[in-house]
Design an enzyme around this catalytic site. Structure first.
Site, PDB file in Angstrom:
ATOM      1  N   HIS B  60       0.821  -1.210   0.000  1.00  0.00           N
ATOM      2  CA  HIS B  60       0.000   0.000   0.000  1.00  0.00           C
ATOM      3  C   HIS B  60       0.854   1.258   0.000  1.00  0.00           C
ATOM      4  O   HIS B  60       1.900   1.321   0.637  1.00  0.00           O
ATOM      5  CB  HIS B  60      -1.052  -0.011   1.113  1.00  0.00           C
ATOM      6  CG  HIS B  60      -0.541   0.087   2.519  1.00  0.00           C
ATOM      7  ND1 HIS B  60      -0.304   1.288   3.136  1.00  0.00           N
ATOM      8  CD2 HIS B  60      -0.268  -0.866   3.437  1.00  0.00           C
ATOM      9  CE1 HIS B  60       0.096   1.069   4.387  1.00  0.00           C
ATOM     10  NE2 HIS B  60       0.136  -0.237   4.594  1.00  0.00           N
ATOM     11  N   ASP B 166       5.750   2.096   6.793  1.00  0.00           N
ATOM     12  CA  ASP B 166       4.516   1.325   6.595  1.00  0.00           C
ATOM     13  C   ASP B 166       3.663   2.071   5.593  1.00  0.00           C
ATOM     14  O   ASP B 166       3.010   3.045   5.938  1.00  0.00           O
ATOM     15  CB  ASP B 166       3.829   1.167   7.957  1.00  0.00           C
ATOM     16  CG  ASP B 166       2.439   0.561   7.856  1.00  0.00           C
ATOM     17  OD1 ASP B 166       2.091   0.029   6.789  1.00  0.00           O
ATOM     18  OD2 ASP B 166       1.696   0.626   8.851  1.00  0.00           O
ATOM     19  N   GLU B 196      -5.145   1.793   2.504  1.00  0.00           N
ATOM     20  CA  GLU B 196      -5.101   0.628   3.390  1.00  0.00           C
ATOM     21  C   GLU B 196      -5.381   1.051   4.824  1.00  0.00           C
ATOM     22  O   GLU B 196      -6.099   0.387   5.571  1.00  0.00           O
ATOM     23  CB  GLU B 196      -3.732  -0.058   3.295  1.00  0.00           C
ATOM     24  CG  GLU B 196      -3.666  -1.430   3.964  1.00  0.00           C
ATOM     25  CD  GLU B 196      -3.295  -1.391   5.446  1.00  0.00           C
ATOM     26  OE1 GLU B 196      -3.423  -2.430   6.123  1.00  0.00           O
ATOM     27  OE2 GLU B 196      -2.903  -0.317   5.961  1.00  0.00           O
ATOM     28  N   GLU B 197      -4.819   2.191   5.196  1.00  0.00           N
ATOM     29  CA  GLU B 197      -4.871   2.615   6.600  1.00  0.00           C
ATOM     30  C   GLU B 197      -6.266   3.031   7.050  1.00  0.00           C
ATOM     31  O   GLU B 197      -6.535   3.121   8.236  1.00  0.00           O
ATOM     32  CB  GLU B 197      -3.876   3.763   6.838  1.00  0.00           C
ATOM     33  CG  GLU B 197      -2.410   3.421   6.567  1.00  0.00           C
ATOM     34  CD  GLU B 197      -1.819   2.439   7.574  1.00  0.00           C
ATOM     35  OE1 GLU B 197      -2.540   2.003   8.487  1.00  0.00           O
ATOM     36  OE2 GLU B 197      -0.630   2.103   7.425  1.00  0.00           O
ATOM     37  N   HIS B 307       3.264   3.856  12.539  1.00  0.00           N
ATOM     38  CA  HIS B 307       2.150   4.767  12.850  1.00  0.00           C
ATOM     39  C   HIS B 307       2.611   5.919  13.747  1.00  0.00           C
ATOM     40  O   HIS B 307       1.859   6.403  14.592  1.00  0.00           O
ATOM     41  CB  HIS B 307       0.950   4.029  13.471  1.00  0.00           C
ATOM     42  CG  HIS B 307       0.228   3.188  12.456  1.00  0.00           C
ATOM     43  ND1 HIS B 307      -1.127   2.991  12.485  1.00  0.00           N
ATOM     44  CD2 HIS B 307       0.675   2.506  11.373  1.00  0.00           C
ATOM     45  CE1 HIS B 307      -1.479   2.222  11.465  1.00  0.00           C
ATOM     46  NE2 HIS B 307      -0.403   1.907  10.788  1.00  0.00           N
TER      47      HIS B 307
END
Lengths: 341, 336, 331
Positions: B60, B166, B196-197, B307
């Protein structure tokens, strides 16, 4: 032809968590193969069986094959295991019961709780979580444990089937009882007007995975999920629900994942009344079934759920009344003939 | 490896266009077909020697960040998170509001704080960009503007540090692989997905376009090898290679794919570890629920402090993940 | 029907998620002459076509369901327990009349509150677990699963506002109906499907299954959004301030720009609402249908959402209808 209780015993005592359904799939196929026109296993592992009819109409009936369980996530230096849940498992149900792992030797494990002081143990017990429990398989070192079991090995409640009077008790009634209904239904179906598809779905307990895709190539006109629902006819049970054991299949109006199609629900009720089959209405204020997956497939499949009232769901001792199971088979048998009348 | 460049681009969920442009420019010459779909996913196809099966790879492009929800009377901006971001990690940071406006997220000085009253929560945080009042702010900022981290990439010893690893880590791996392979045995689809998140969203429409037989998600996953976590809660750790997942939220990985990934790594002598927690989901949960059901696997680069504006990755883990994914594509052994 | 009358008419209709057939039928009757083709699909969604057959296809979605409750248990002596359908704060339903829709017709009930003389100083917070409906008539007809709906008559406030139940999302339905009627006078190239869909309030299949069937390139979701709230969690939106255009991951950026440009060109006042995560509307599902659908969210400002006294502005509805019709002609 095996009896209902024999089928229930075999299916509930087969150990197959979500994602590890091969064992129970083989058992189901063994019971069913003489009574269906064909079968296939789809890419995700759903077992799909059918009996062809003449009308061109298709009815899909679903029960999920998987059961809740645990999976090994860590093995420590002294050979103790850490686990996490597969599906909605309450760690409190693991205290005082055993875990049977799905590895070659079928390792048996017992669950212990951390606590370096009495106070801490008490606290951990009160707020029990998977972070505070471990599994003891009687290994004295990491090496010894690793020879027997691996990270990623799945496990289930170690529990067995009992039948006395009208009730049956076992783990995995959710939803092997639905699978047993489907097996008995296909046994009892003679020539059918409409095509009947049975779907034994995978990974329901982790979020309706199998049912989200099983109907994609079937394109049925309607879908009925068969699953367990809570029976709240016990002392001081949930105030807002009244489903009872032994009072017949429950016609689900809604739960947290889906609302049953009204026309379909009315047809099911009408069928039960016409044939004198006892039934009850159901509103479940939590939970969900595969019907939610079918409803959302492509242009949508009108779907409903018929439930078997069950006490102590998701414990090692789920209790059903065999008369409810038989009446569900009867109801569906008539429904398969009359659904589009 | 494109991790440095990729990580420094801003690409919060819904605003992935700069990441997409960067990737597209570099891989377009290497793909047999490439397109951007209505949601913004970038999909590149590399034709295989046999035409009968299709392998889908996915990473992603989006990262977590913030969005302006209100412009306040004092000219400051209120923001809310996009994706799973905790307010603790944004306090005291410089941020980029939109494409070119620098702001800071300050906090009440410790001298002036009253006990237990100044909680760090989104509704108490403000982005200050130097505007004197609401009118001035309104001239310069629109509601809905994205607010992103500005952390620069750094390599120190064996470690990379930076933002958005990420899953720019996964994006970079896919770029490395498409660059380094010849014709693979099966048609291989490299997908760089959006959103995606915010709930595995972009991936939901990919399978429809490419009808894959198997999907492998290349992720960057959380590593917990720090003193404050007991070993059994680490999930993954740095330095022992890619993490292979047997189960995560919403999906038990197809056991055949899981086992083939493990044996591929073993045979090739690529170090690997198991992902030892089941929390958190990946796009594999979407692929399994797409079309007729696409059996899926997950391989991840372990990474600490994801994150947040600053995460840490081990360079060997990156390298071994890229090697394993290349091997997956070249052997085609995960095709069932 | 003028807009005020239309809003009142729609607010009075009863149709919690899963029980929308009456609402759908009544909306169908009210738009019959305005569309080129009208149909109800097998999931219960109403679809009204303008210009069907054109290659580019836009869906205009307004959910027709409302929040409500169902009977979940029958107690003795004419009392029943209820459980929510969608996000209901039962504290706002106390001391209200409700209608229970039984298979033998509606019956009246009240949600009674025990007098302070009997509860003493210790007042429990009300929840579905301790609230009950006192059925006033024919309680033998009531069964588990029967829908329960507030009995609230909509009112006009200050001539320009309407207050009542279910304005989320009947205000959206009113907007869609008005837009459809406006489009009769406009020329447009694309096929426009006005969908009055089911089950939004429970995250159900309504919108996404019809979007699948319609095979859309674009979708406009017509919704309601919080007005005049002060918290940082939502954007500043004013009642009467004009249509609200959403921006964020669940909206297509180009389509959103087109909406803003259209509003500016026509001098329609508009407001922007940031939607950082999921929008909480059907757009979240419609966007992910098939290969992806380009979505736009247009919302009507609304005060006191999910209470029996939601408030919307007639002007906001009329301006939003015009904006949507104009956007459709520009596709």
């Amino acid at each position: 032809m095996s009896s209902l209780t024999e089928i229930l015993k075999v299916l509930t005592e087969t150990n197959s968590t979500s994602g590890r359904e091969e064992a129970v799939r083989n058992k189901i196929l063994g019971f069913l193969s003489p009574y269906v026109d064909g079968h296939r296993v789809d890419r995700l592992g759903n077992l799909i069986v059918w009996k062809k009819g003449r009308s061109g109409k298709k009815i899909l009936l679903d029960a999920h094959m998987d059961e809740i369980g645990v999976v090994v996530t860590h093995i420590d230096d002294r050979g103790f295991l850490r686990i996490e849940m597969v599906g909605g498992m309450d760690p409190r149900n693991l205290l005082g019961s055993r875990i049977r792992f799905l590895n070659e030797e079928g390792t048996c494990g017992v669950v212990g709780v951390e606590g370096e002081t009495q106070e801490e143990l008490k606290q951990n017990l009160e707020k029990l979580s998977f972070d505070r429990i471990y599994v003891d398989i009687g290994a004295y070192s990491k090496e010894e444990a690793m020879k027997r079991i691996n990270i990623g090995t799945f496990g289930v409640y170690d529990s067995h089937f009992e039948n006395f009077g009208n009730v049956c008790i076992s783990k995995a009634m959710d939803d092997r009882v639905g699978c047993a209904v489907l097996i008995k239904l296909f046994e009892s179906l003679k020539e059918t007007e409409h095509s009947i598809y049975g779907v034994f779905s995978v990974q329901e307990e982790v979020g309706l995975v199998g049912a989200s895709v099983a109907a994609y190539e079937i394109d049925p006109d309607i879908a009925i999920a068969l699953d367990v629902t809570g029976a709240f006819d016990t002392p001081k049970a949930h105030k807002r629900m009244g489903m009872k054991l032994g009072a017949g299949p429950a016609m689900k109006v809604m739960d947290q994942a889906s609302i049953s199609d009204r026309r379909l629900l009315n047809k099911l009720v009408e069928t039960a009344e016409k044939h004198g089959i006892p039934y009850q209405m159901e509103v479940l204020v939590f939970g969900g079934t595969d019907a939610a997956g079918y409803q959302k497939t492509k242009s949508g499949i009108p779907s409903a759920t018929v439930s078997i009232p069950t006490r102590y769901i998701h414990t090692p001792h789920e209790m059903v009344d065999i008369r409810d199971v038989e009446n569900t088979v009867k109801l569906l048998n008539h429904f398969c003939q009359e659904a589009f009348d | 490896m494109y991790l440095k460049e990729l990580s420094e681009i801003s690409g919060i969920s819904g605003q992935e266009k700069d990441v997409r442009a960067y990737i597209s420019e570099r891989i377009a010459p290497l793909a047999d077909e490439i397109w951007t779909d209505p949601l913004g996913n970038l999909i590149a196809v590399k034709k295989g020697r046999k035409g009968d099966k299709r392998l889908l790879l996915a990473a992603h492009m989006d990262e977590v960040g913030m969005m302006v929800t209100r412009i306040n009377d004092d000219g400051t901006l209120s923001v809310m998170p996009v994706g799973g971001l905790r307010p603790e990690v944004v306090v005291g940071k410089q941020v980029m509001v939109g494409d070119a406006l620098i702001g800071v997220i300050g906090f009440k000085p410790i001298h002036l704080q009253k006990k237990d009253t100044e909680k760090i929560e989104w509704s108490n945080l403000r982005v200050y960009c130097g505007f004197a009042n609401k009118e001035e702010a309104k001239e310069n900022v629109k509601i809905g503007t994205y607010v992103s981290f500005v952390t620069k990439f750094s390599e120190n010893g064996v470690f990379f540090s930076g933002k958005a690893f990420d899953d720019r880590g996964g994006c970079s791996v896919l770029m490395d692989v498409i660059e380094s392979i010849d014709t693979p045995p099966f048609d291989t689809i490299f997908s760089f997905v959006v959103q995606e998140e915010t709930g595995l969203r972009g991936s939901a429409v990919v399978a429809e376009q490419v009808k894959p037989d198997v999907a492998i998600v290349v992720e960057t996953t959380t590593a917990g090898d720090v003193p404050e976590l007991e070993k059994y809660r680490w999930a993954t750790h740095l330095g022992d290679g890619p993490a292979i997942t047997f189960m995560h939220r919403g999906y038990v990985v197809d056991p055949r794919i899981f086992e083939r990934l493990v044996s591929l790594a073993q045979k090739a002598g690529i170090p690997f570890q198991y992902k030892m927690r089941t929390a958190g989901g990946t796009d594999a949960a979407r692929f399994a629920r797409s079309l007729y059901g696409v059996p899926s696997g997950v391989v991840s680069i372990p990474c600490r402090y994801i994150h947040s504006p600053l995460s840490v990755m081990h360079r060997d883990d990156y390298r071994y993940t890229a090697e394993l994914i290349k091997h997956v594509v070249e052997t085609g052994e995960v095709i069932l | 029907m003028n807009t005020t009358e239309l809003l009142k008419f729609l607010s009075r209709l009863n149709g919690p998620s899963g029980f929308e057939s009456d609402v759908i039928q009544k909306i169908k009757d009210s738009i019959e002459g305005d569309a080129d083709k009208v149909e109800i699909d097998r999931m219960g969604n109403l679809i009204a076509w303008k210009n069907p057959g054109a290659p580019s296809r836009v869906g205009i979605f307004a959910h027709a369901d409302e929040i409500g409750a169902v009977v979940s248990k029958i107690e003795e002596n004419g009392f029943v327990r209820i459980s929510p359908v969608g996000g209901v704060d039962i504290r706002t339903w106390l001391a209200h009349r409700v209608r229970i829709f039984t298979s033998k017709g509606p019956v009246m009930g009240v949600i009674g509150v025990i007098a302070p003389h009997l509860t003493g100083a210790e007042v429990k917070d009300h929840s579905f677990d301790n609230v009950f409906v006192n059925v006033l008539e024919r309680h033998e007809d009531v069964r588990v699963g029967d829908p329960v709906i507030l009995d609230v008559e909509p009112v006009e406030i200050k001539g320009k506002l309407v207050s009542g139940k279910a304005l989320d999302n009947r205000a959206g339905c009113a907007t869609s109906i008005k837009a459809l009627k406006l489009l009769k006078k406009y020329v447009h190239k694309s096929a426009a499907a006005f969908v009055f869909n089911t089950t939004e309030e429970v995250g159900g299949p309504g919108a996404q299954t019809s979007a699948y069937k319609l095979n859309l390139t674009h979708a406009i979701v017509v919704e309601t959004t919080h007005a005049d709230e002060k918290t940082a969690e939502v954007s500043e939106v004013t009642l009467g301030g004009g249509p609200v255009i959403g921006t964020g991951p669940s909206c297509d950026p180009d389509f959103t720009d087109l909406a803003i440009k259209t509003a500016e060109e026509l001098k329609i006042p508009y407001q922007i609402e940031a939607l950082p995560g999921r929008s909480g509307t059907d757009s979240d599902h419609i966007q992910l249908v098939r290969s992806g659908v380009k979505t736009l969210i247009v919302s009507i400002p609304l005060k006191y959402m999910h209470t029996p006294c939601e408030v919307v502005s007639v002007d906001d509805v009329e301006l939003s209808a015009r904006l949507i019709a104009e956007i459709v002609t520009r596709l």
